[in-house]
Design a protein around this motif. Sequence first.
Motif, PDB file in Angstrom:
ATOM      1  N   UNK A   1       0.849  -1.178   0.000  1.00  0.00           N
ATOM      2  CA  UNK A   1       0.000   0.000   0.000  1.00  0.00           C
ATOM      3  C   UNK A   1       0.889   1.233   0.000  1.00  0.00           C
ATOM      4  N   UNK A   2       0.533   2.217  -0.795  1.00  0.00           N
ATOM      5  CA  UNK A   2       1.295   3.454  -0.826  1.00  0.00           C
ATOM      6  C   UNK A   2       1.377   4.045   0.577  1.00  0.00           C
ATOM      7  N   UNK A   3       2.577   4.346   1.004  1.00  0.00           N
ATOM      8  CA  UNK A   3       2.777   4.929   2.323  1.00  0.00           C
ATOM      9  C   UNK A   3       2.816   3.911   3.451  1.00  0.00           C
ATOM     10  N   UNK A   4       2.512   2.648   3.157  1.00  0.00           N
ATOM     11  CA  UNK A   4       2.510   1.628   4.205  1.00  0.00           C
ATOM     12  C   UNK A   4       3.425   0.467   3.877  1.00  0.00           C
ATOM     13  N   UNK A   5       3.752   0.298   2.612  1.00  0.00           N
ATOM     14  CA  UNK A   5       4.569  -0.852   2.221  1.00  0.00           C
ATOM     15  C   UNK A   5       3.845  -2.139   2.553  1.00  0.00           C
ATOM     16  N   UNK A   6       4.480  -2.984   3.346  1.00  0.00           N
ATOM     17  CA  UNK A   6       3.864  -4.260   3.692  1.00  0.00           C
ATOM     18  C   UNK A   6       3.408  -4.300   5.151  1.00  0.00           C
ATOM     19  N   UNK A   7       3.252  -3.157   5.776  1.00  0.00           N
ATOM     20  CA  UNK A   7       2.792  -3.100   7.166  1.00  0.00           C
ATOM     21  C   UNK A   7       1.292  -2.810   7.186  1.00  0.00           C
ATOM     22  N   UNK A   8       0.465  -3.846   7.399  1.00  0.00           N
ATOM     23  CA  UNK A   8      -0.988  -3.629   7.361  1.00  0.00           C
ATOM     24  C   UNK A   8      -1.473  -2.621   8.402  1.00  0.00           C
ATOM     25  N   UNK A   9      -0.726  -2.431   9.482  1.00  0.00           N
ATOM     26  CA  UNK A   9      -1.151  -1.481  10.514  1.00  0.00           C
ATOM     27  C   UNK A   9      -1.105  -0.038  10.009  1.00  0.00           C
ATOM     28  N   UNK A  10      -0.337   0.225   8.944  1.00  0.00           N
ATOM     29  CA  UNK A  10      -0.218   1.591   8.423  1.00  0.00           C
ATOM     30  C   UNK A  10      -1.194   1.889   7.298  1.00  0.00           C
TER      31      UNK A  10
END
Length: 156
Positions: A143-152
């Motif tokens: 996700x843009x701005x989150x990479x692979x960190x679902x919490x972001x």
Amino acid sequence: MSFGDALLRGELRRDWLETPLPRPSREARASLRRLDRVLASVDGDAVDREDRVPPRAIAALKRAGVFRLRLPRAHGGLGFTHSEYHLAVERIASKSAGLAMWVTAHQSLGAPGLLAVAGTAEQRADLLPRLAAGELSALAVTEEGAGTDPALIATR
């Protein structure tokens, strides 16, 4: 919620600690022996070096029940407890860290972990037996701005 989930939320639940560690069930011990036999034929160094799990190793791991360890028995899984599951992962990781990550991604991040906790009854009835039969799952997140960190991840 598991002990690990509580710990990540800042709660130390001493009442959840078991000393000594719980003894695996007879069924889990039999599954762990099957896993040991399968792992004896897996070249863990080659898996890590080539960044590839050979199809014959995947088939053998499926036959040993590795991809249905945490699935509920009601849906064809082995219904391992957390501690039994971690005994299996420990064995796999001692052979190949990459292989252990592959297996845990399926069990924890993929459908077995998420579906068993948050899926609807219809989703569980449809998907969990398929996973118990050998289909694999994972979680793909970017996700843009989150990479692979679902919490972001953010929605609007």
